[in-house]
Design an enzyme around this catalytic site. Structure first.
Site, PDB file in Angstrom:
ATOM      1  N   GLY A  53       0.997  -1.202  -0.084  1.00 15.18           N
ATOM      2  CA  GLY A  53       0.072   0.134   0.075  1.00 15.18           C
ATOM      3  C   GLY A  53       0.791   1.162  -0.073  1.00 15.18           C
ATOM      4  O   GLY A  53       1.843   1.353   0.819  1.00 15.18           O
ATOM      5  N   ARG A  89      10.257  -1.190  -4.850  1.00 14.45           N
ATOM      6  CA  ARG A  89       8.772  -1.162  -5.546  1.00 14.45           C
ATOM      7  C   ARG A  89       9.067   0.143  -6.106  1.00 14.45           C
ATOM      8  O   ARG A  89       8.761   1.070  -5.535  1.00 14.45           O
ATOM      9  CB  ARG A  89       7.870  -1.243  -4.646  1.00 14.45           C
ATOM     10  CG  ARG A  89       7.756  -2.782  -3.865  1.00 14.45           C
ATOM     11  CD  ARG A  89       6.571  -3.086  -3.258  1.00 14.45           C
ATOM     12  NE  ARG A  89       5.547  -3.450  -4.362  1.00 14.45           N
ATOM     13  CZ  ARG A  89       4.076  -3.488  -4.057  1.00 14.45           C
ATOM     14  NH1 ARG A  89       3.528  -3.474  -2.831  1.00 14.45           N
ATOM     15  NH2 ARG A  89       3.409  -3.572  -5.098  1.00 14.45           N
ATOM     16  N   GLN A 200      -5.687  -8.909  -2.464  1.00 11.52           N
ATOM     17  CA  GLN A 200      -5.515  -7.857  -1.529  1.00 11.52           C
ATOM     18  C   GLN A 200      -6.990  -7.733  -1.082  1.00 11.52           C
ATOM     19  O   GLN A 200      -7.411  -6.998  -0.086  1.00 11.52           O
ATOM     20  CB  GLN A 200      -4.593  -6.798  -1.852  1.00 11.52           C
ATOM     21  CG  GLN A 200      -3.403  -6.682  -1.839  1.00 11.52           C
ATOM     22  CD  GLN A 200      -2.745  -6.923  -3.385  1.00 11.52           C
ATOM     23  OE1 GLN A 200      -3.502  -7.660  -4.140  1.00 11.52           O
ATOM     24  NE2 GLN A 200      -1.809  -6.570  -4.013  1.00 11.52           N
ATOM     25  N   ASP A 241      -1.460   4.594  -6.329  1.00  7.77           N
ATOM     26  CA  ASP A 241       0.148   4.469  -5.803  1.00  7.77           C
ATOM     27  C   ASP A 241       0.680   5.781  -6.379  1.00  7.77           C
ATOM     28  O   ASP A 241       1.941   5.913  -6.012  1.00  7.77           O
ATOM     29  CB  ASP A 241       0.324   2.995  -6.306  1.00  7.77           C
ATOM     30  CG  ASP A 241       0.006   2.108  -5.867  1.00  7.77           C
ATOM     31  OD1 ASP A 241      -1.192   1.643  -6.135  1.00  7.77           O
ATOM     32  OD2 ASP A 241       0.351   1.399  -4.869  1.00  7.77           O
ATOM     33  N   ASN A 251      -3.067   2.748 -10.224  1.00  6.84           N
ATOM     34  CA  ASN A 251      -3.470   1.924  -9.070  1.00  6.84           C
ATOM     35  C   ASN A 251      -3.345   0.525  -9.467  1.00  6.84           C
ATOM     36  O   ASN A 251      -3.103   0.256 -10.522  1.00  6.84           O
ATOM     37  CB  ASN A 251      -4.807   2.366  -8.827  1.00  6.84           C
ATOM     38  CG  ASN A 251      -5.327   1.753  -7.421  1.00  6.84           C
ATOM     39  OD1 ASN A 251      -4.527   1.955  -6.434  1.00  6.84           O
ATOM     40  ND2 ASN A 251      -6.376   1.307  -7.219  1.00  6.84           N
ATOM     41  N   LYS A 252      -3.567  -0.497  -8.542  1.00  5.54           N
ATOM     42  CA  LYS A 252      -3.660  -1.759  -8.726  1.00  5.54           C
ATOM     43  C   LYS A 252      -4.257  -2.133 -10.096  1.00  5.54           C
ATOM     44  O   LYS A 252      -5.320  -1.730 -10.220  1.00  5.54           O
ATOM     45  CB  LYS A 252      -4.269  -2.620  -7.601  1.00  5.54           C
ATOM     46  CG  LYS A 252      -4.060  -3.718  -7.702  1.00  5.54           C
ATOM     47  CD  LYS A 252      -2.802  -4.524  -7.780  1.00  5.54           C
ATOM     48  CE  LYS A 252      -1.994  -4.200  -6.628  1.00  5.54           C
ATOM     49  NZ  LYS A 252      -0.382  -4.758  -6.815  1.00  5.54           N
TER      50      LYS A 252
HETATM   51  O1  MRU Z   1       0.711  -3.930  -4.599  1.00  2.00           O
HETATM   52  P1  MRU Z   1       0.035  -3.232  -3.499  1.00  2.00           P
HETATM   53  O2  MRU Z   1      -0.773  -4.069  -2.554  1.00  2.00           O
HETATM   54  O3  MRU Z   1       1.188  -2.503  -2.545  1.00  2.00           O
HETATM   55  O4  MRU Z   1      -1.094  -2.334  -4.075  1.00  2.00           O
HETATM   56  C1  MRU Z   1      -1.727  -1.302  -3.333  1.00  2.00           C
HETATM   57  C2  MRU Z   1      -2.806  -0.568  -4.225  1.00  2.00           C
HETATM   58  O5  MRU Z   1      -2.864  -0.698  -5.402  1.00  2.00           O
HETATM   59  C3  MRU Z   1      -3.541   0.483  -3.260  1.00  2.00           C
HETATM   60  O6  MRU Z   1      -5.011   0.624  -3.998  1.00  2.00           O
HETATM   61  C4  MRU Z   1      -2.799   1.853  -3.156  1.00  2.00           C
HETATM   62  O7  MRU Z   1      -1.598   1.473  -2.847  1.00  2.00           O
HETATM   63  C5  MRU Z   1      -3.608   2.921  -2.554  1.00  2.00           C
HETATM   64  S1  MRU Z   1      -3.098   2.481  -0.950  1.00  2.00           S
HETATM   65  C6  MRU Z   1      -3.909   3.697  -0.116  1.00  2.00           C
END
Ligand code: MRU
Length: 363
Positions: A53, A89, A200, A241, A251-252
């Site tokens: 996140g 990351r 997630q 992100d 975003n994801k």
């Molecule tokens: O790969 P992750 O679990 O780190 O991805 C998280 C996301 O895509 C969240 O939607 C994003 O970080 C926003 S978090 C407040």
């Protein structure tokens, strides 16, 4: 937020100088913590997604930089630690933002003062994140209130991935307005995208909504479109992100398809994010580096058997090629609004500049 009546944050410092985090790779099956005592511990926690996140990645990186300086706080060590952390990351811009912020705070200091100062700065980043998420929640609450009518049976909100308190230090971004709406007595119900490959949504969003008592239903990633066609989604809220200065939302992976379906069905689509997620140096989403993760995350699924054993099983034939790009880009034109700690704005350079006039580009 609370789990079984106990208040938790995702990360907190210990008197020993180490940092404790919730190991999210073990959720929803076990709530366990891990102590990070070195730069390597912090880098591993980010890369292996014990923490994840965007805001929490930033907070952990800030502490990681501090931990790196315990024995050696030279300029060279700072440089090296920043490089190690930034390689973990690449997409979440909060990481680079947090590392830069700690570096700025300690650069002018005598090396003997840098470890303590870096720890303080990391703590300040965490406190600010909590306050920003609380504010995002209050602004987003007003958006949700705007959807309610006296005859509203329930307000259906769809979310993707996990942008709740587990993705931040507390509260969350996309989920903060939902928690506040629920606590204010609004009849919210959340459609939780499972969010393959790492699930997630199914594992983390469902866990935290359940712990807070928010009604929710887990759905496969591809159901959202049909639910929108049936009028069963009143709003989509996601986190981000990295959001560019022009309002493109990274975003994801899977977020973009939700935004397309939302536009086709006139469902409002919001992204909720703190200022640390805005990349003021990028105008367009296509310039964001998209993280490619191990094929095993797609080829295998982690779960618990009826006998109680947690492990992964393969779901893809041996020998099939797999591509695992972790994020996608939703162009600003598909985003109804961006909810930040300063309010709600249009997804555009002008919209963001109206909330952050200090970032307005001189022209
Ligand atoms: O790969 P992750 O679990 O780190 O991805 C998280 C996301 O895509 C969240 O939607 C994003 O970080 C926003 S978090 C407040």
């Amino acid at each position: 937020m609370k789990v079984a009546g106990a208040h938790y944050r995702t990360i907190w410092p210990l008197a020993s100088g180490a940092v404790r985090v919730i190991d999210q790779s073990r959720l929803p099956f076990e709530l366990v913590t891990v102590d990070l005592a070195t730069l390597e511990d912090a880098a591993h926690a980010i890369k292996a997604m014990l923490v994840r996140g965007a805001p929490l990645i930033g907070a952990t990186a800030a502490y990681g930089l501090a931990l790196a300086l315990r024995e050696d706080a030279s300029d060279r060590r700072i440089e090296e630690a920043a490089r190690v952390l930034q390689a973990t990351r690449p997409t979440a811009v909060n990481l680079a933002w947090a590392v830069t912020r700690v570096r700025r705070a300690i650069a002018p200091l005598d090396p003997r003062q840098r470890f303590e100062a870096a720890l303080r700065e990391a703590g300040d980043i965490c406190e600010a994140d909590v306050e920003q998420c609380r504010s995002i929640g209050l602004h987003g609450l007003e958006v949700i209130r705007g959807l309610a009518t006296p005859s509203t049976r329930r307000i259906n909100i769809l979310t993707h991935c996990n942008a709740g308190w587990l993705a931040c230090v507390d509260w969350g971004t996309a989920l903060a307005p939902i928690y506040m709406a629920h606590d204010a007595g609004l009849p919210v119900h959340v459609w939780v995208d499972e969010t393959r490959p790492r699930n997630q949504g199914a594992a983390l969003t469902a866990f935290e909504l359940g712990a807070h008592g928010v009604p929710h239903t887990v759905i496969v990633d591809n159901l959202g479109g049909l639910l929108m066609q049936r009028g069963e989604v009143d709003m989509v809220i996601v986190g981000s992100d990295r959001t560019t200065a022009g309002g493109d939302v990274c975003n994801k992976v899977g977020t973009y398809l939700k935004a397309l379906a939302a536009r086709d069905n006139t469902v409002p689509f919001y992204a909720a994010l703190p200022v640390s997620t805005i990349d003021w140096n990028l105008e367009l989403g296509r310039d964001v580096e998209i993280e490619e993760r191990p094929a095993a995350e797609v080829a295998e699924v982690v779960g618990r058997t009826a006998a109680g054993t947690v492990g992964s099983v393969r779901v893809v034939p041996e020998g099939s090629a797999v591509l695992n790009l972790a994020f996608d880009l939703t162009p600003a034109r598909l985003v109804t609004g961006i909810i930040t700690e300063r309010g709600v704005c249009a997804a555009s350079r002008e919209g963001l500049a109206s909330l952050y006039p200090e970032r307005r580009r001189a022209s």
